[in-house]
Design an enzyme around this catalytic site. Structure first.
Site, PDB file in Angstrom:
ATOM      1  N   ARG A  10      29.269  24.468 -40.966  1.00  0.00           N
ATOM      2  CA  ARG A  10      28.836  23.637 -39.836  1.00  0.00           C
ATOM      3  C   ARG A  10      29.681  22.379 -39.656  1.00  0.00           C
ATOM      4  O   ARG A  10      29.961  21.681 -40.605  1.00  0.00           O
ATOM      5  CB  ARG A  10      27.370  23.239 -40.034  1.00  0.00           C
ATOM      6  CG  ARG A  10      26.860  22.263 -39.010  1.00  0.00           C
ATOM      7  CD  ARG A  10      25.389  22.278 -38.873  1.00  0.00           C
ATOM      8  NE  ARG A  10      24.720  21.633 -39.995  1.00  0.00           N
ATOM      9  CZ  ARG A  10      23.409  21.483 -40.066  1.00  0.00           C
ATOM     10  NH1 ARG A  10      22.631  21.962 -39.115  1.00  0.00           N
ATOM     11  NH2 ARG A  10      22.871  20.892 -41.097  1.00  0.00           N
TER      12      ARG A  10
ATOM     13  N   LYS B 210      17.667  24.158 -35.189  1.00  0.00           N
ATOM     14  CA  LYS B 210      16.925  23.309 -34.250  1.00  0.00           C
ATOM     15  C   LYS B 210      17.880  22.686 -33.216  1.00  0.00           C
ATOM     16  O   LYS B 210      17.590  22.682 -32.022  1.00  0.00           O
ATOM     17  CB  LYS B 210      16.162  22.200 -34.999  1.00  0.00           C
ATOM     18  CG  LYS B 210      15.160  22.756 -36.022  1.00  0.00           C
ATOM     19  CD  LYS B 210      14.398  21.640 -36.736  1.00  0.00           C
ATOM     20  CE  LYS B 210      15.267  20.786 -37.648  1.00  0.00           C
ATOM     21  NZ  LYS B 210      15.682  21.425 -38.915  1.00  0.00           N
TER      22      LYS B 210
ATOM     23  N   ARG C  67      28.945  16.905 -41.893  1.00  0.00           N
ATOM     24  CA  ARG C  67      27.855  16.003 -42.286  1.00  0.00           C
ATOM     25  C   ARG C  67      27.929  15.725 -43.772  1.00  0.00           C
ATOM     26  O   ARG C  67      28.208  16.611 -44.554  1.00  0.00           O
ATOM     27  CB  ARG C  67      26.509  16.653 -41.950  1.00  0.00           C
ATOM     28  CG  ARG C  67      26.126  16.482 -40.524  1.00  0.00           C
ATOM     29  CD  ARG C  67      24.895  17.261 -40.136  1.00  0.00           C
ATOM     30  NE  ARG C  67      23.770  17.110 -41.041  1.00  0.00           N
ATOM     31  CZ  ARG C  67      22.539  17.514 -40.740  1.00  0.00           C
ATOM     32  NH1 ARG C  67      22.291  18.072 -39.572  1.00  0.00           N
ATOM     33  NH2 ARG C  67      21.563  17.367 -41.602  1.00  0.00           N
TER      34      ARG C  67
ATOM     35  N   ARG D  96      17.533  18.969 -49.819  1.00  0.00           N
ATOM     36  CA  ARG D  96      16.943  18.915 -48.484  1.00  0.00           C
ATOM     37  C   ARG D  96      15.934  20.039 -48.278  1.00  0.00           C
ATOM     38  O   ARG D  96      14.884  19.851 -47.669  1.00  0.00           O
ATOM     39  CB  ARG D  96      18.045  19.019 -47.414  1.00  0.00           C
ATOM     40  CG  ARG D  96      18.799  17.726 -47.208  1.00  0.00           C
ATOM     41  CD  ARG D  96      20.106  17.943 -46.485  1.00  0.00           C
ATOM     42  NE  ARG D  96      19.954  18.521 -45.167  1.00  0.00           N
ATOM     43  CZ  ARG D  96      20.922  19.158 -44.520  1.00  0.00           C
ATOM     44  NH1 ARG D  96      22.116  19.284 -45.066  1.00  0.00           N
ATOM     45  NH2 ARG D  96      20.709  19.648 -43.331  1.00  0.00           N
TER      46      ARG D  96
ATOM     47  N   ARG E  89       8.179  14.674 -39.281  1.00  0.00           N
ATOM     48  CA  ARG E  89       8.333  15.688 -40.311  1.00  0.00           C
ATOM     49  C   ARG E  89       7.454  15.480 -41.529  1.00  0.00           C
ATOM     50  O   ARG E  89       7.597  16.204 -42.520  1.00  0.00           O
ATOM     51  CB  ARG E  89       9.735  15.930 -40.726  1.00  0.00           C
ATOM     52  CG  ARG E  89      10.852  15.115 -40.962  1.00  0.00           C
ATOM     53  CD  ARG E  89      11.658  15.948 -41.966  1.00  0.00           C
ATOM     54  NE  ARG E  89      13.055  15.843 -42.110  1.00  0.00           N
ATOM     55  CZ  ARG E  89      14.014  16.051 -41.223  1.00  0.00           C
ATOM     56  NH1 ARG E  89      13.754  16.294 -40.006  1.00  0.00           N
ATOM     57  NH2 ARG E  89      15.243  15.979 -41.583  1.00  0.00           N
TER      58      ARG E  89
HETATM   59  P1  ATP Z   1      19.268  20.484 -39.637  1.00  0.00           P
HETATM   60  O1  ATP Z   1      20.198  21.055 -40.628  1.00  0.00           O
HETATM   61  O2  ATP Z   1      18.625  21.546 -38.803  1.00  0.00           O
HETATM   62  O3  ATP Z   1      19.841  19.400 -38.798  1.00  0.00           O
HETATM   63  P2  ATP Z   1      17.735  18.721 -41.319  1.00  0.00           P
HETATM   64  O4  ATP Z   1      16.311  18.650 -41.000  1.00  0.00           O
HETATM   65  O5  ATP Z   1      18.092  18.872 -42.738  1.00  0.00           O
HETATM   66  O6  ATP Z   1      18.113  19.929 -40.488  1.00  0.00           O
HETATM   67  P3  ATP Z   1      18.340  16.302 -39.863  1.00  0.00           P
HETATM   68  O7  ATP Z   1      17.116  16.504 -39.059  1.00  0.00           O
HETATM   69  O8  ATP Z   1      19.601  16.033 -39.178  1.00  0.00           O
HETATM   70  O9  ATP Z   1      18.616  17.526 -40.823  1.00  0.00           O
HETATM   71  O10 ATP Z   1      18.046  15.107 -40.889  1.00  0.00           O
HETATM   72  C1  ATP Z   1      19.021  14.671 -41.793  1.00  0.00           C
HETATM   73  C2  ATP Z   1      18.439  13.654 -42.735  1.00  0.00           C
HETATM   74  O11 ATP Z   1      17.970  12.511 -41.991  1.00  0.00           O
HETATM   75  C3  ATP Z   1      17.226  14.103 -43.526  1.00  0.00           C
HETATM   76  O12 ATP Z   1      17.595  14.775 -44.715  1.00  0.00           O
HETATM   77  C4  ATP Z   1      16.542  12.763 -43.817  1.00  0.00           C
HETATM   78  O13 ATP Z   1      17.185  12.060 -44.852  1.00  0.00           O
HETATM   79  C5  ATP Z   1      16.766  11.989 -42.536  1.00  0.00           C
HETATM   80  N1  ATP Z   1      15.658  12.182 -41.562  1.00  0.00           N
HETATM   81  C6  ATP Z   1      15.766  12.726 -40.334  1.00  0.00           C
HETATM   82  N2  ATP Z   1      14.568  12.758 -39.716  1.00  0.00           N
HETATM   83  C7  ATP Z   1      13.675  12.235 -40.581  1.00  0.00           C
HETATM   84  C8  ATP Z   1      12.266  12.013 -40.547  1.00  0.00           C
HETATM   85  N3  ATP Z   1      11.532  12.349 -39.487  1.00  0.00           N
HETATM   86  N4  ATP Z   1      11.688  11.460 -41.632  1.00  0.00           N
HETATM   87  C9  ATP Z   1      12.398  11.116 -42.711  1.00  0.00           C
HETATM   88  N5  ATP Z   1      13.719  11.307 -42.817  1.00  0.00           N
HETATM   89  C10 ATP Z   1      14.370  11.849 -41.767  1.00  0.00           C
HETATM   90 MG    MG Z   2      19.488  19.174 -36.825  1.00  0.00          MG
END
Ligand code: ATP
Ligand code: MG
Length: 228
Positions: free
Chosen positions: A138, A20, A171, A182, A99
């Site tokens: 990453r 993303k 991260r 996750r 989400r």
């Molecule tokens: P990516 O690896 O593509 O970045 P991801 O969806 O696992 O995907 P992030 O979107 O960066 O990673 O989110 C990291 C963490 O932040 C999630 O695991 C969660 O704990 C928190 N988080 C981020 N957005 C939300 C949301 N909309 N609702 C709840 N928790 C969130």
């Molecule tokens: Mg991301």
């Protein structure tokens, strides 16, 4: 360079590591009208600055759990309004929020109050086998959210951001154990979320093994609906 003829308000969905953030950077380069907001990037900046919210968020993130809906919804809607995105006809992209269906319906309500709405939701569909490997390789530049992959997209100077020269970091949730959690959380929340956006007729899916395969498909989809 692509110019859109109609304002785009896009949500990107996809598993952790589905790209993303990478697709977002590529879209921002290609479509100058577009701005983006990533919930994960904002949270990582809050953690880095050791704010109260950052400390709270870190306990969830480190365990691969989602934050409570009200906490994240307040944070993001505050940012949306601060950036002027609630005033149509802004053109923007969201990554990582909403989400859950609760977050989605709260956002819909807020947008509706301001006579605006989401007008496209795209799911990035990447095979599970591809994503774990990406997570392990990453690195991120927290202030900008720029993402690097040691294999596919390494920084020009090892360990440093291409633009600012600042250090890259790993991260805290990009470990095999937390990643499993996750992925589990993602699957649980994503199915109902997809049903929600299917009902409103917004959901499209773009599939592929790599970001280079996905990007032209995504751009095509956007230009076919929003012009040029
Ligand atoms: P990516 O690896 O593509 O970045 P991801 O969806 O696992 O995907 P992030 O979107 O960066 O990673 O989110 C990291 C963490 O932040 C999630 O695991 C969660 O704990 C928190 N988080 C981020 N957005 C939300 C949301 N909309 N609702 C709840 N928790 C969130
Ligand atoms: Mg991301």
């Amino acid at each position: 360079i692509t110019r859109l003829l109609k304002p785009l308000r896009l949500l990107l969905l996809g598993a952790p590591g589905s790209g993303k953030g990478t697709q977002t950077s590529m879209l921002l380069k290609q479509i100058p009208q577009l701005s983006s907001l990533s919930s994960g990037d904002i949270l990582r900046q809050e953690i880095k600055s050791e704010s109260t919210l950052g400390r709270k968020a870190a306990t969830y993130i480190a365990q691969g759990k989602l934050l409570p809906d009200d906490l994240i919804t307040q944070l993001i809607t505050f940012r949306l309004s601060k950036m002027g995105w609630l005033k149509p006809p802004a053109t923007w992209l969201l990554d990582g929020f909403p989400r859950t269906t609760a977050q989605a319906s709260t956002l819909d309500g807020i947008l509706k109050q301001h006579n605006t709405d989401l007008n496209l939701v795209v799911e990035l569909d990447v095979p599970e086998s591809a994503i774990l490997e990406r997570i392990e390789n990453r690195y991120v530049h927290v202030p900008s959210g720029r993402v690097y992959n040691l294999q596919y997209n390494p920084p020009k100077v090892p360990g440093l951001d291409d633009i600012t020269g600042e250090p890259l970091t790993k991260r805290l949730d990009d470990t095999v154990e937390v990643f499993k959690k996750r992925l589990e959380e993602f699957k649980k929340a994503n199915e109902p979320l997809k049903v929600y956006y299917k009902k409103s007729g917004l959901l499209c899916t773009v599939s592929g093994e790599s970001s280079d395969i996905i990007f032209p498909k995504l751009l095509n989809l956007i230009t076919s609906k929003f012009g040029q």
